[in-house]
Motif scaffolding. Structure first.
Motif, PDB file in Angstrom:
ATOM      1  N   MET A   1       0.840  -1.168   0.000  1.00 49.29           N
ATOM      2  CA  MET A   1       0.000   0.000   0.000  1.00 49.29           C
ATOM      3  C   MET A   1       0.888   1.236   0.000  1.00 49.29           C
ATOM      4  SD  MET A   1      -3.057  -0.843   2.533  1.00 49.29           S
ATOM      5  CE  MET A   1      -4.084  -2.232   2.288  1.00 49.29           C
ATOM      6  N   TYR A   2       0.347   2.304  -0.562  1.00 47.00           N
ATOM      7  CA  TYR A   2       1.114   3.537  -0.638  1.00 47.00           C
ATOM      8  C   TYR A   2       0.171   4.730  -0.690  1.00 47.00           C
ATOM      9  CZ  TYR A   2      -0.102   3.360  -5.573  1.00 47.00           C
ATOM     10  OH  TYR A   2      -0.787   3.299  -6.750  1.00 47.00           O
ATOM     11  N   ALA A   3       0.667   5.866  -0.314  1.00 47.01           N
ATOM     12  CA  ALA A   3      -0.127   7.094  -0.364  1.00 47.01           C
ATOM     13  C   ALA A   3       0.059   7.741  -1.735  1.00 47.01           C
ATOM     14  CB  ALA A   3       0.311   8.043   0.730  1.00 47.01           C
ATOM     15  N   VAL A   4      -1.031   8.163  -2.323  1.00 46.86           N
ATOM     16  CA  VAL A   4      -0.982   8.819  -3.629  1.00 46.86           C
ATOM     17  C   VAL A   4      -0.912  10.317  -3.407  1.00 46.86           C
ATOM     18  CG1 VAL A   4      -2.215   9.187  -5.783  1.00 46.86           C
ATOM     19  CG2 VAL A   4      -2.314   6.966  -4.652  1.00 46.86           C
ATOM     20  N   THR A   5       0.073  10.962  -3.953  1.00 44.82           N
ATOM     21  CA  THR A   5       0.322  12.403  -3.849  1.00 44.82           C
ATOM     22  C   THR A   5       0.060  12.963  -2.447  1.00 44.82           C
ATOM     23  OG1 THR A   5      -1.885  12.976  -4.625  1.00 44.82           O
ATOM     24  CG2 THR A   5      -0.167  12.847  -6.291  1.00 44.82           C
ATOM     25  N   PRO A   6       0.832  12.539  -1.445  1.00 40.60           N
ATOM     26  CA  PRO A   6       0.595  13.031  -0.090  1.00 40.60           C
ATOM     27  C   PRO A   6       0.857  14.523   0.068  1.00 40.60           C
ATOM     28  CG  PRO A   6       2.625  11.783  -0.181  1.00 40.60           C
ATOM     29  CD  PRO A   6       1.963  11.637  -1.525  1.00 40.60           C
ATOM     30  N   ASP A   7       1.637  15.123  -0.838  1.00 40.28           N
ATOM     31  CA  ASP A   7       1.920  16.552  -0.749  1.00 40.28           C
ATOM     32  C   ASP A   7       0.800  17.422  -1.299  1.00 40.28           C
ATOM     33  OD1 ASP A   7       4.392  15.894   0.321  1.00 40.28           O
ATOM     34  OD2 ASP A   7       5.347  15.871  -1.643  1.00 40.28           O
ATOM     35  N   ILE A   8      -0.056  16.843  -2.148  1.00 41.29           N
ATOM     36  CA  ILE A   8      -1.156  17.595  -2.759  1.00 41.29           C
ATOM     37  C   ILE A   8      -2.468  16.953  -2.280  1.00 41.29           C
ATOM     38  CG2 ILE A   8      -2.206  18.351  -4.917  1.00 41.29           C
ATOM     39  CD1 ILE A   8       0.529  17.751  -6.252  1.00 41.29           C
ATOM     40  N   THR A   9      -3.058  17.533  -1.251  1.00 50.90           N
ATOM     41  CA  THR A   9      -4.279  16.955  -0.691  1.00 50.90           C
ATOM     42  C   THR A   9      -5.507  17.681  -1.218  1.00 50.90           C
ATOM     43  OG1 THR A   9      -4.166  18.396   1.237  1.00 50.90           O
ATOM     44  CG2 THR A   9      -3.096  16.257   1.419  1.00 50.90           C
ATOM     45  N   PHE A  10      -6.635  16.999  -1.205  1.00 56.30           N
ATOM     46  CA  PHE A  10      -7.895  17.599  -1.629  1.00 56.30           C
ATOM     47  C   PHE A  10      -8.557  18.352  -0.488  1.00 56.30           C
ATOM     48  CE2 PHE A  10      -7.498  13.958  -4.564  1.00 56.30           C
ATOM     49  CZ  PHE A  10      -7.416  14.680  -5.741  1.00 56.30           C
ATOM     50  N   THR A  11      -8.308  17.906   0.727  1.00 59.56           N
ATOM     51  CA  THR A  11      -8.926  18.528   1.898  1.00 59.56           C
ATOM     52  C   THR A  11      -7.876  18.735   2.973  1.00 59.56           C
ATOM     53  OG1 THR A  11      -9.434  16.454   2.983  1.00 59.56           O
ATOM     54  CG2 THR A  11     -11.087  17.296   1.455  1.00 59.56           C
ATOM     55  N   LYS A  12      -8.271  19.376   4.026  1.00 64.70           N
ATOM     56  CA  LYS A  12      -7.394  19.572   5.176  1.00 64.70           C
ATOM     57  C   LYS A  12      -7.837  18.697   6.343  1.00 64.70           C
ATOM     58  CE  LYS A  12      -5.096  22.680   3.001  1.00 64.70           C
ATOM     59  NZ  LYS A  12      -3.948  22.276   2.260  1.00 64.70           N
ATOM     60  N   ASP A  13      -8.740  17.758   6.122  1.00 64.61           N
ATOM     61  CA  ASP A  13      -9.203  16.860   7.172  1.00 64.61           C
ATOM     62  C   ASP A  13      -8.118  15.852   7.509  1.00 64.61           C
ATOM     63  OD1 ASP A  13     -11.656  18.112   7.269  1.00 64.61           O
ATOM     64  OD2 ASP A  13     -12.573  16.744   5.847  1.00 64.61           O
ATOM     65  N   ASP A  14      -8.228  15.281   8.691  1.00 64.63           N
ATOM     66  CA  ASP A  14      -7.245  14.308   9.165  1.00 64.63           C
ATOM     67  C   ASP A  14      -7.693  12.877   8.913  1.00 64.63           C
ATOM     68  OD1 ASP A  14      -5.537  16.292  10.110  1.00 64.63           O
ATOM     69  OD2 ASP A  14      -6.631  16.437  11.987  1.00 64.63           O
ATOM     70  N   PHE A  15      -8.219  12.601   7.741  1.00 65.00           N
ATOM     71  CA  PHE A  15      -8.666  11.262   7.401  1.00 65.00           C
ATOM     72  C   PHE A  15      -7.889  10.774   6.184  1.00 65.00           C
ATOM     73  CE2 PHE A  15     -12.288  13.246   9.446  1.00 65.00           C
ATOM     74  CZ  PHE A  15     -12.598  12.302  10.410  1.00 65.00           C
ATOM     75  N   GLY A  16      -7.645   9.503   6.144  1.00 65.80           N
ATOM     76  CA  GLY A  16      -6.966   8.923   5.001  1.00 65.80           C
ATOM     77  C   GLY A  16      -7.448   7.497   4.798  1.00 65.80           C
ATOM     78  N   TYR A  17      -7.316   7.019   3.597  1.00 62.60           N
ATOM     79  CA  TYR A  17      -7.749   5.667   3.265  1.00 62.60           C
ATOM     80  C   TYR A  17      -6.635   4.976   2.500  1.00 62.60           C
ATOM     81  CZ  TYR A  17     -12.156   7.819   4.415  1.00 62.60           C
ATOM     82  OH  TYR A  17     -13.141   8.492   5.061  1.00 62.60           O
ATOM     83  N   MET A  18      -6.295   3.791   2.935  1.00 62.16           N
ATOM     84  CA  MET A  18      -5.274   3.033   2.233  1.00 62.16           C
ATOM     85  C   MET A  18      -5.947   1.924   1.443  1.00 62.16           C
ATOM     86  SD  MET A  18      -2.137   2.939   4.896  1.00 62.16           S
ATOM     87  CE  MET A  18      -0.992   2.544   3.606  1.00 62.16           C
TER      88      MET A  18
END
Length: 53
Positions: A1-18
């Motif tokens: 698993m990996y994060a897709v574009t962690p530097d460019i987020t769509f929101t400022k919320d503290d949620f993520g999905y792997m």
């Protein structure tokens, strides 16, 4: 698993999905579902109901 574009987020919320790295069909389904939920305003309704400002 990996994060897709962690530097460019769509929101400022503290949620993520792997998601599994090699499951392109599932990734496409999730992207479509999230796009449709966003377009209908469902995420705002859920945030207002369950997450305090």
């Amino acid at each position: 698993m990996y994060a897709v574009t962690p530097d460019i987020t769509f929101t400022k919320d503290d949620f993520g999905y792997m998601l599994p790295r090699d499951d392109v069909a599932f990734l496409n389904w999730m992207n479509l579902w999230m796009y449709q939920m966003h377009q209908k305003g469902e995420f705002i309704k859920l945030k207002n109901k369950w997450i305090a400002e």
